[in-house]
Design an enzyme around this catalytic site. Sequence first.
Site, PDB file in Angstrom:
ATOM      1  N   ASP A 189       0.843  -1.188   0.000  1.00  0.00           N
ATOM      2  CA  ASP A 189       0.000   0.000   0.000  1.00  0.00           C
ATOM      3  C   ASP A 189       0.881   1.241   0.000  1.00  0.00           C
ATOM      4  OD1 ASP A 189      -1.873   1.965   0.325  1.00  0.00           O
ATOM      5  OD2 ASP A 189      -2.767   1.136   2.154  1.00  0.00           O
ATOM      6  N   HIS A 191      -0.243   4.323  -0.202  1.00  0.00           N
ATOM      7  CA  HIS A 191      -0.938   5.371   0.552  1.00  0.00           C
ATOM      8  C   HIS A 191      -1.054   6.703  -0.188  1.00  0.00           C
ATOM      9  CE1 HIS A 191      -1.621   3.171   4.261  1.00  0.00           C
ATOM     10  NE2 HIS A 191      -0.379   2.721   4.202  1.00  0.00           N
ATOM     11  N   GLU A 216      -1.224  -0.980  -4.235  1.00  0.00           N
ATOM     12  CA  GLU A 216      -2.415  -0.210  -3.849  1.00  0.00           C
ATOM     13  C   GLU A 216      -2.174   1.290  -3.819  1.00  0.00           C
ATOM     14  OE1 GLU A 216      -5.241   0.396   0.115  1.00  0.00           O
ATOM     15  OE2 GLU A 216      -4.353  -1.568  -0.281  1.00  0.00           O
ATOM     16  N   GLU A 242     -10.348   3.316  -2.184  1.00  0.00           N
ATOM     17  CA  GLU A 242     -10.764   3.666  -0.826  1.00  0.00           C
ATOM     18  C   GLU A 242     -11.130   5.140  -0.696  1.00  0.00           C
ATOM     19  OE1 GLU A 242      -7.184   4.596   2.061  1.00  0.00           O
ATOM     20  OE2 GLU A 242      -6.741   2.766   0.953  1.00  0.00           O
ATOM     21  N   ASP A 265     -15.069   1.323   0.291  1.00  0.00           N
ATOM     22  CA  ASP A 265     -15.215   1.138   1.741  1.00  0.00           C
ATOM     23  C   ASP A 265     -16.681   1.251   2.104  1.00  0.00           C
ATOM     24  OD1 ASP A 265     -15.326   1.686   4.616  1.00  0.00           O
ATOM     25  OD2 ASP A 265     -13.153   1.867   4.492  1.00  0.00           O
ATOM     26  N   HIS A 292     -11.913  -2.079   1.145  1.00  0.00           N
ATOM     27  CA  HIS A 292     -11.091  -1.364   2.119  1.00  0.00           C
ATOM     28  C   HIS A 292     -11.767  -1.489   3.481  1.00  0.00           C
ATOM     29  CE1 HIS A 292      -9.751   2.584   4.037  1.00  0.00           C
ATOM     30  NE2 HIS A 292      -8.607   1.995   3.741  1.00  0.00           N
TER      31      HIS A 292
END
Length: 400
Positions: A189, A191, A216, A242, A265, A292
Site C-alpha cells: 500500500d 498510501h 495499492e 478507498e 469502503d 477497504h
Amino acid sequence: MKIERLRAFMSRDKDRPRVVIAIDTDDGLTGWGECYNHGPDKALLPLLDYLMDFIRGDDPRRIEYIVMKLMQQTRFPPGALGLAAISAIDHCLWDISAKALGVPVYMLLGGNARDKVRVYAGVYTAPDPGAAREQLDSLNEQWGITAFKLSPYRIDIHRNRWGEVVRTSAEYFRQVRETVRNDYEIAFDAHAKIFEPQQAIQLGNALAPYDPLFFEEPIRPENFEAWGELKRGLTCTLATGESLYSRFEFLRLLQVRGADIIQPDICVVGGLLEMRKIAAIAEAHYVTVAPHNPMGPLASAVNVHFCAAQPNFRILEYRLPHGPGYVFGTGGGEAPSSEQKLQGAWYVKDPYLPKDGYLELRPDRPGWGVEMDEELLGTEDYVNWSRKVPVRPDGSTGYV
C-alpha cells in the site's frame, strides 16, 4: 414498523476513535452501524441528529427509499462526513430488516455465493525481513492467514533520491520473498503519497518481479485519466478505490481502465446498498472487489455479508479487534483489563475471527451476526487521533 430513535456512541479501537450508532424501531428491534473516521469524528454526532429528523417514523425496511431521501435532501452531493453518517444509517437498516425476518443480512442479497470470506492482514509498515517473517508466521500460526499487506517504503520518500526509494523498495521485497514462506501473498500500500504517475510506474514495476498480490493506491484519486495512464504502464496488479465515494466515480475509474481491483469502503460510500451498485459496475468490467476495511469489528461484520454475497469478491482487508498495534491478538474472549482496553475494540462482544485465513459465516444468527456491548458503549471512551502531515526539506508538505 417505524424508526423511533437513533443513538450515537463515541468509542475507540486501539488508538483510533470510532462512532457506532444504533437505530431503534417502535416494535423493539435495533440495528447497528459504524461510521468511517475521516475526522473530525465529533462532528458526526450532530450530523447524525440532523439526518435523523428526515427518517424518523419511516419504515426501516425501505432502505432504497431512505438512502435516496438522505442523499437528495441536500442541494449538493454529500461529502466525506455526510456519507460516513449515511453509511452507518444504511448498516442499521439492513440489520433491522434481516432481524425482522430472522435471517442473516446476506440472505437478503440473494444468499451467500461462497461459504466463507478470505481475509488479508494489514501490517501497514515495512519491518525488516526477519521481523516480517516473525509477524507473518505468528498471524499464520494463530489465524491461518496467508495474505498480508505491507508498506513499500524503506526510506523517507521526501528526503531521498527517487531512484534510491525505488531501489530499496525492490530490494526489500526481494529479501522478504526469500525470507518468508512461498505460499504467502503480499500486497503493498503506497498510501497515495506519490504525486507523479511516472514515479508510481517506476515503483510498481520494481516490485512486479517479486509477484505482489496488488500494488495499492500509489497516486491521488482525483484525476481518473492519470489512473488509466498508470495502469497501462504497470506490469503488476493495480488496486484502488478507498478514496472514492460513489458508483459514478467508480464508473469513471473503470471507463478509463484504471484498476484491476477496486477497494470501496462500506463505511465511506454510503453503505451496503451503494457498495452493491459499485460492485455490479465493476463486475461488468471484469474487475474484482477487495473492500477497504481498516475499521472496527462491526465494520468487519458488515463486510462479511457483502463479501459472502458478491460474485466478484476477491479478498477482504482485516484487522484483529484485540491486542496491541494492528496485528496481534488473543481472541479468547476474556474480559479486558484497563491496559488492554487501550489495545482493542471491545464494543463487539463476539467479533468475526479468522479460521484458516477465512471468516466463517454465521447462518444461525440474524442481522450482522454479532452482539454489541451496550454497557461499554454507554461510557464514552473518546481518543483523539489525527494524521501527521509529512514535511519536505524545503518546508512544503507532502501527502499523508
